[in-house]
Design a protein around this motif. Structure first.
Motif, PDB file in Angstrom:
ATOM      1  N   ILE A   1      65.491 -40.197   5.272  1.00 50.13           N
ATOM      2  CA  ILE A   1      65.292 -40.464   3.844  1.00 50.13           C
ATOM      3  C   ILE A   1      66.638 -40.454   3.134  1.00 50.13           C
ATOM      4  N   ASP A   2      66.852 -41.449   2.274  1.00 50.36           N
ATOM      5  CA  ASP A   2      68.100 -41.506   1.513  1.00 50.36           C
ATOM      6  C   ASP A   2      68.108 -40.427   0.434  1.00 50.36           C
ATOM      7  N   GLU A   3      69.288 -39.888   0.156  1.00 47.61           N
ATOM      8  CA  GLU A   3      69.440 -38.807  -0.812  1.00 47.61           C
ATOM      9  C   GLU A   3      69.122 -39.281  -2.234  1.00 47.61           C
ATOM     10  N   SER A   4      68.567 -38.367  -3.023  1.00 51.51           N
ATOM     11  CA  SER A   4      68.383 -38.579  -4.450  1.00 51.51           C
ATOM     12  C   SER A   4      68.629 -37.242  -5.123  1.00 51.51           C
ATOM     13  N   PHE A   5      69.082 -37.261  -6.371  1.00 51.46           N
ATOM     14  CA  PHE A   5      69.488 -36.021  -7.018  1.00 51.46           C
ATOM     15  C   PHE A   5      68.592 -35.694  -8.207  1.00 51.46           C
ATOM     16  N   ASP A   6      68.345 -34.401  -8.358  1.00 52.42           N
ATOM     17  CA  ASP A   6      67.577 -33.926  -9.508  1.00 52.42           C
ATOM     18  C   ASP A   6      66.173 -34.533  -9.539  1.00 52.42           C
ATOM     19  N   GLU A   7      65.684 -34.962  -8.376  1.00 54.15           N
ATOM     20  CA  GLU A   7      64.341 -35.546  -8.220  1.00 54.15           C
ATOM     21  C   GLU A   7      64.137 -36.770  -9.096  1.00 54.15           C
ATOM     22  N   LYS A   8      65.227 -37.395  -9.528  1.00 55.93           N
ATOM     23  CA  LYS A   8      65.123 -38.546 -10.423  1.00 55.93           C
ATOM     24  C   LYS A   8      65.635 -39.800  -9.727  1.00 55.93           C
ATOM     25  N   GLY A   9      64.943 -40.226  -8.691  1.00 54.09           N
ATOM     26  CA  GLY A   9      65.353 -41.423  -7.971  1.00 54.09           C
ATOM     27  C   GLY A   9      64.690 -42.666  -8.528  1.00 54.09           C
ATOM     28  N   THR A  10      65.150 -43.831  -8.091  1.00 54.67           N
ATOM     29  CA  THR A  10      64.587 -45.098  -8.552  1.00 54.67           C
ATOM     30  C   THR A  10      63.647 -45.718  -7.527  1.00 54.67           C
ATOM     31  N   THR A  11      63.412 -45.042  -6.386  1.00 59.40           N
ATOM     32  CA  THR A  11      62.432 -45.556  -5.430  1.00 59.40           C
ATOM     33  C   THR A  11      61.032 -45.399  -6.015  1.00 59.40           C
ATOM     34  N   GLY A  12      60.057 -46.076  -5.404  1.00 59.32           N
ATOM     35  CA  GLY A  12      58.705 -46.070  -5.936  1.00 59.32           C
ATOM     36  C   GLY A  12      58.135 -44.683  -6.157  1.00 59.32           C
ATOM     37  N   PHE A  13      58.178 -43.835  -5.129  1.00 56.90           N
ATOM     38  CA  PHE A  13      57.584 -42.499  -5.219  1.00 56.90           C
ATOM     39  C   PHE A  13      58.342 -41.599  -6.196  1.00 56.90           C
ATOM     40  N   LEU A  14      59.665 -41.663  -6.167  1.00 60.17           N
ATOM     41  CA  LEU A  14      60.452 -40.784  -7.027  1.00 60.17           C
ATOM     42  C   LEU A  14      60.382 -41.201  -8.499  1.00 60.17           C
ATOM     43  N   PHE A  15      60.350 -42.512  -8.760  1.00 51.62           N
ATOM     44  CA  PHE A  15      60.213 -42.917 -10.160  1.00 51.62           C
ATOM     45  C   PHE A  15      58.813 -42.608 -10.681  1.00 51.62           C
ATOM     46  N   LEU A  16      57.820 -42.677  -9.803  1.00 54.51           N
ATOM     47  CA  LEU A  16      56.467 -42.269 -10.178  1.00 54.51           C
ATOM     48  C   LEU A  16      56.468 -40.802 -10.610  1.00 54.51           C
ATOM     49  N   LEU A  17      57.191 -39.963  -9.862  1.00 54.77           N
ATOM     50  CA  LEU A  17      57.302 -38.544 -10.220  1.00 54.77           C
ATOM     51  C   LEU A  17      57.974 -38.378 -11.587  1.00 54.77           C
ATOM     52  N   THR A  18      59.066 -39.099 -11.804  1.00 56.63           N
ATOM     53  CA  THR A  18      59.787 -39.014 -13.082  1.00 56.63           C
ATOM     54  C   THR A  18      58.890 -39.429 -14.246  1.00 56.63           C
ATOM     55  N   PHE A  19      58.165 -40.530 -14.063  1.00 56.41           N
ATOM     56  CA  PHE A  19      57.285 -41.026 -15.131  1.00 56.41           C
ATOM     57  C   PHE A  19      56.152 -40.040 -15.407  1.00 56.41           C
ATOM     58  N   LEU A  20      55.563 -39.478 -14.357  1.00 57.16           N
ATOM     59  CA  LEU A  20      54.460 -38.533 -14.543  1.00 57.16           C
ATOM     60  C   LEU A  20      54.943 -37.240 -15.199  1.00 57.16           C
ATOM     61  N   LYS A  21      56.157 -36.821 -14.870  1.00 57.40           N
ATOM     62  CA  LYS A  21      56.703 -35.627 -15.526  1.00 57.40           C
ATOM     63  C   LYS A  21      56.793 -35.838 -17.032  1.00 57.40           C
ATOM     64  N   ASN A  22      57.245 -37.032 -17.440  1.00 56.97           N
ATOM     65  CA  ASN A  22      57.331 -37.333 -18.864  1.00 56.97           C
ATOM     66  C   ASN A  22      55.942 -37.480 -19.485  1.00 56.97           C
ATOM     67  N   SER A  23      55.002 -38.017 -18.713  1.00 58.26           N
ATOM     68  CA  SER A  23      53.640 -38.215 -19.227  1.00 58.26           C
ATOM     69  C   SER A  23      52.939 -36.891 -19.467  1.00 58.26           C
ATOM     70  N   PHE A  24      53.184 -35.904 -18.607  1.00 55.45           N
ATOM     71  CA  PHE A  24      52.532 -34.605 -18.738  1.00 55.45           C
ATOM     72  C   PHE A  24      53.364 -33.630 -19.564  1.00 55.45           C
ATOM     73  N   SER A  25      54.355 -34.146 -20.261  1.00 58.98           N
ATOM     74  CA  SER A  25      55.201 -33.293 -21.100  1.00 58.98           C
ATOM     75  C   SER A  25      54.651 -33.286 -22.520  1.00 58.98           C
ATOM     76  N   PHE A  26      55.359 -32.631 -23.429  1.00 60.52           N
ATOM     77  CA  PHE A  26      54.941 -32.597 -24.824  1.00 60.52           C
ATOM     78  C   PHE A  26      55.030 -33.987 -25.462  1.00 60.52           C
ATOM     79  N   LEU A  27      55.863 -34.837 -24.892  1.00 59.09           N
ATOM     80  CA  LEU A  27      55.938 -36.218 -25.373  1.00 59.09           C
ATOM     81  C   LEU A  27      54.615 -36.931 -25.115  1.00 59.09           C
TER      82      LEU A  27
END
Length: 364
Positions: A148-174
């Protein structure tokens, strides 16, 4: 559930221009988040290279200091040789990272971090924190084994990692702010519309109330599912699908644990959806107590502010609304038992809020 009533509420909801505008904002937010992730990832890669270079500079400085000494003993010679090996590995790692060849750098990094641990243990020279080295070693071994290629701070641009980033923002106070704008007048709107045609029909008030509740939950889930699919596809098209086994570092009982992304995603999504339902129940309760949208909005924002304040003071608390930010909560509670406790708390809170809302509705 009364299907005809549900469809009637859905049509009425979709006709509101305010809601259509909010839907367009969600699409804009998704695109903005993706571009921000690209920029953030590039910055973190540069920062990682700078950190590796700084390790190299410290190692070479120690080598020069030892080399200047005369008549090196057995221990000093051993220390000098170890520092020279570390410097050589760091030089290779820096070159590979600059060429964006992170996968090829994993074997050298693993050896390097083991050497750094030995340097601190045997000679008392710390190039990096011991805990950080051990955590990184765990991650690197998983990354290497899964290719697996490295990504930092769990904020990658691959499909799975960007899904994680988007869901984190969706489940935030925003994300909760979007839910407030969508549903804050869902129940009170009937009260403010005068003698509503809906209330003159031979339908129980409770059926009307709960059809709106089901509508809010259904729309939230549909928006979440649709936007998540789009986020995954955008990341996949730009950087590939990535791996569902990407290692995520969480903190549990002051210990760093590494768990697969697929487990982290599954548990986080489940807690997040329950958190959204809790908040929708809070909106229903607020609409029961008050009729003015401005008052309802103020009360809900105050509630979010209180939950945020408690989360800052006690990061590992079980306050139900804190679980809206399920990722923050789950990062401090990686164990399965605490995950089950969190679910029980959420479900209990949902039942209590609905019971309270129904009781107050009967009295008014």
């Amino acid at each position: 559930m009364n299907k005809k009533l549900f469809i009637f509420e859905l049509k009425k909801f979709l006709k509101e221009k305010k809601n259509l505008f909010i839907f367009s904002l969600i699409v804009f937010f998704l695109g903005a988040t993706f571009f921000q992730t690209i920029i953030r990832q590039n910055e973190l890669r540069k920062k990682d290279i700078r950190q590796t270079v700084s390790f190299y500079n410290v190692a070479t400085q120690n080598i020069l200091t030892l080399s200047d000494g005369q008549g090196l003993g057995k221990e000093e010679t051993k220390q000098l040789n170890l520092l020279s090996d570390i410097a050589d590995n760091l030089n290779i790692v820096v070159t590979l990272k600059k060429n964006n060849q992170y996968i090829k750098s994993y074997p050298y990094q693993i050896i390097l971090f083991k050497q750094m641990l030995s340097l601190e243990k045997e000679h008392g020279i710390a190039l990096w924190e011991n805990k950080a080295i051990i955590t990184q070693l765990k991650r690197l071994k998983i990354l290497q084994s899964q290719n697996i290629d490295e990504s930092f701070d769990e904020k990658g641009t691959t499909g799975f990692l960007f899904l994680l980033t988007f869901l984190k923002n969706s489940f935030s106070f925003l994300g909760m702010g979007v839910i407030i704008l969508l549903f804050m007048d869902l129940w009170s709107g009937e009260k403010n519309s005068g003698i509503s045609l809906l209330y003159t029909l031979p339908i129980k008030r409770k059926a009307i109330e709960y059809s709106k509740l089901y509508l809010a939950i259904s729309i939230s889930c549909v928006i979440l599912l649709t936007s998540s699919i789009i986020a995954f596809l955008v990341g996949t098209i730009y950087s590939g699908m990535g791996s569902a086994d990407f290692p995520i570092v969480v903190v549990s009982n002051n210990q760093y644990l590494v768990i697969p992304l697929k487990v982290y995603l599954t548990k986080g999504i489940f807690l997040g959806i329950l958190g959204i339902i809790v908040f929708i129940c809070c909106i229903k309760l607020a609409d029961t107590l008050f009729s003015q949208p401005s008052i309802i909005l103020s009360v809900l924002l105050l509630l979010l502010g209180i939950s945020f304040g408690i989360a800052q003071i006690i990061p590992d608390n079980y306050f139900p609304l804190n679980l809206i930010e399920s990722w923050h909560y789950f990062s401090f509670h990686g164990k399965f038992t605490k995950f089950i406790v969190a679910i029980i708390i959420q479900l209990t809170t949902i039942v209590c809020l609905l019971k309270l809302s129904d009781t107050l509705k009967k009295r008014t």
